[in-house]
Design an enzyme around this catalytic site. Structure first.
Site, PDB file in Angstrom:
ATOM      1  N   ASN A   8      29.220  -1.941   6.943  1.00  0.00           N
ATOM      2  CA  ASN A   8      28.621  -0.604   7.034  1.00  0.00           C
ATOM      3  C   ASN A   8      28.937   0.142   5.730  1.00  0.00           C
ATOM      4  OD1 ASN A   8      27.833   1.992   7.653  1.00  0.00           O
ATOM      5  ND2 ASN A   8      29.472   2.343   9.160  1.00  0.00           N
ATOM      6  N   TRP A   9      27.942   0.249   4.877  1.00  0.00           N
ATOM      7  CA  TRP A   9      28.170   0.856   3.557  1.00  0.00           C
ATOM      8  C   TRP A   9      28.279   2.382   3.612  1.00  0.00           C
ATOM      9  CZ3 TRP A   9      24.309  -2.088  -0.210  1.00  0.00           C
ATOM     10  CH2 TRP A   9      24.743  -3.418  -0.323  1.00  0.00           C
ATOM     11  N   LYS A  10      27.914   2.951   4.742  1.00  0.00           N
ATOM     12  CA  LYS A  10      27.922   4.424   4.862  1.00  0.00           C
ATOM     13  C   LYS A  10      27.093   5.040   3.724  1.00  0.00           C
ATOM     14  CE  LYS A  10      32.193   3.906   7.328  1.00  0.00           C
ATOM     15  NZ  LYS A  10      33.437   4.464   7.818  1.00  0.00           N
ATOM     16  N   HIS A  93      27.943   5.898  15.880  1.00  0.00           N
ATOM     17  CA  HIS A  93      29.119   5.784  15.016  1.00  0.00           C
ATOM     18  C   HIS A  93      29.943   7.076  15.106  1.00  0.00           C
ATOM     19  CE1 HIS A  93      31.667   5.466  11.495  1.00  0.00           C
ATOM     20  NE2 HIS A  93      31.444   4.160  11.555  1.00  0.00           N
ATOM     21  N   GLU A  95      31.445   8.780  13.001  1.00  0.00           N
ATOM     22  CA  GLU A  95      31.174   9.808  11.987  1.00  0.00           C
ATOM     23  C   GLU A  95      29.958  10.643  12.378  1.00  0.00           C
ATOM     24  OE1 GLU A  95      31.227   7.154   8.635  1.00  0.00           O
ATOM     25  OE2 GLU A  95      33.402   6.999   8.845  1.00  0.00           O
ATOM     26  N   GLU A 164      35.627   1.016  18.018  1.00  0.00           N
ATOM     27  CA  GLU A 164      36.256   1.576  16.820  1.00  0.00           C
ATOM     28  C   GLU A 164      37.079   2.802  17.197  1.00  0.00           C
ATOM     29  OE1 GLU A 164      33.856   0.520  13.032  1.00  0.00           O
ATOM     30  OE2 GLU A 164      33.016   2.335  13.889  1.00  0.00           O
ATOM     31  N   GLY A 170      38.652   4.256   8.589  1.00  0.00           N
ATOM     32  CA  GLY A 170      38.840   4.797   7.244  1.00  0.00           C
ATOM     33  C   GLY A 170      40.238   5.315   6.961  1.00  0.00           C
ATOM     34  N   SER A 210      39.468   0.012   9.640  1.00  0.00           N
ATOM     35  CA  SER A 210      40.424  -0.457   8.638  1.00  0.00           C
ATOM     36  C   SER A 210      40.600  -1.976   8.614  1.00  0.00           C
ATOM     37  CB  SER A 210      41.781   0.236   8.828  1.00  0.00           C
ATOM     38  OG  SER A 210      41.633   1.640   8.687  1.00  0.00           O
ATOM     39  N   GLY A 233      33.858  -1.061   7.251  1.00  0.00           N
ATOM     40  CA  GLY A 233      33.393   0.053   6.421  1.00  0.00           C
ATOM     41  C   GLY A 233      33.826  -0.128   4.975  1.00  0.00           C
ATOM     42  N   GLY A 234      34.885   0.572   4.601  1.00  0.00           N
ATOM     43  CA  GLY A 234      35.353   0.598   3.212  1.00  0.00           C
ATOM     44  C   GLY A 234      35.415  -0.761   2.531  1.00  0.00           C
TER      45      GLY A 234
HETATM   46  P1  PGA Z   1      36.521   1.347   7.862  1.00  0.00           P
HETATM   47  O1  PGA Z   1      35.239   1.871   8.661  1.00  0.00           O
HETATM   48  O2  PGA Z   1      36.449  -0.153   7.855  1.00  0.00           O
HETATM   49  O3  PGA Z   1      36.428   1.949   6.507  1.00  0.00           O
HETATM   50  O4  PGA Z   1      37.725   1.819   8.639  1.00  0.00           O
HETATM   51  C1  PGA Z   1      34.760   1.202   9.786  1.00  0.00           C
HETATM   52  C2  PGA Z   1      33.481   1.852  10.253  1.00  0.00           C
HETATM   53  O5  PGA Z   1      33.335   3.059  10.091  1.00  0.00           O
HETATM   54  O6  PGA Z   1      32.607   1.178  10.791  1.00  0.00           O
END
Ligand code: PGA
Length: 255
Positions: A8-10, A93, A95, A164, A170, A210, A233-234
């Site tokens: 997930n590149w956000k 998600h 966020e 999650e 994150g 993470s 994510g990251g």
């Molecule tokens: P992260 O994000 O791996 O940076 O913790 C996961 C996500 O938001 O799907």
């Protein structure tokens, strides 16, 4: 079931050129890895370029609007995503729940829209920052119930749920593999109660929060049906790190 790993590149990277380079490096890095299904969820404007450079990597979207067409400025429909070659769409998600105020009713409409367009929804759930102990199963149960309410059971076969915990997203502070496995078992039980064993068994449950190359493999259960993939994510923004995650889960060492 074959593990599924979604990057997930956000809202990254900054340019189309960087998105293409990243997609190409991932494609090259995972070439020949048939034991894991890999998907990338880029921002909407990069869907096309990533789609052209993805090889066997599946395309995922990060969000979708629930209506099919019409006067909805700024929104993107499921059919449009499908037309760009998307196979998956992340819905709910944390966020979006936090920043855009999306609740379970909105998530429910988005899942319906995805299914109507034959996109596979990746339903993201997880308890909030201060939840602990008893609160967790309750929060997960409520999110699942709200997200899936009234949707015909059969339509949910083959979909994906991503667990999650918000405090792990994150933060560099992942859940423990044992805990994640316990959550997967619990989520599968809730799914079975609601949808029946056969459909529940067709749903892959992913862990997210993470994930890095060093911890990726530890979340995937082998002898029981625990976590069957990862939402990253990251770490998905660095090709070697993401490829390392895929290789670790595929059992190909450090990649
Ligand atoms: P992260 O994000 O791996 O940076 O913790 C996961 C996500 O938001 O799907």
């Amino acid at each position: 079931m074959k593990p599924l790993i979604i990057g997930n590149w956000k809202m990254n990277p900054a340019s189309r050129r960087e998105a293409e380079t990243l997609a190409r490096s991932v494609r090259r890095g995972i070439a020949g890895s048939r034991r894991v299904e890999v998907a990338i969820a880029p921002p909407f404007p990069f869907l096309e370029s990533v789609g052209k450079n993805r090889g066997s990597v599946a395309l995922a979207a990060q969000d979708v609007f629930w209506e099919q067409s019409g006067a909805y400025t700024g929104e993107v429909s499921a059919a449009m995503l499908r037309d760009f070659g998307a196979r998956y769409v992340i819905v709910g998600h944390s966020e979006r729940r936090r920043i855009r105020g999306e609740d379970d009713a909105v998530v429910n409409r988005k899942i319906r829209a995805a299914l109507r367009a034959r996109l596979i929804p990746v339903l993201a759930i997880g308890e909030g920052a201060n939840a602990g102990g008893e609160v967790v199963p309750k929060a997960i149960g409520m999110q699942l119930a709200g997200a899936l309410a009234g949707i015909p059971k059969a339509a949910l076969a083959g979909t994906v749920v991503a667990y999650e915990p918000v405090w792990a997203v994150g933060t560099g502070n992942p859940d423990t593999p044992d805990n994640a496995t316990r959550r997967a078992i619990y989520i599968r039980k809730l799914l079975a109660d609601r949808l029946g064993r056969r459909i529940a068994d067709s749903i892959r449950i992913l862990y997210g929060g993470s994930v890095q190359r060093a911890n990726a493999a530890s979340f995937i259960a082998h002898d029981i049906r625990g976590m069957e993939g990862l939402l990253v994510g990251g770490a998905s923004l660095k090709a070697d790190e993401f490829v390392g995650i895929v290789c670790a889960v595929a059992g190909r060492g450090k990649g």
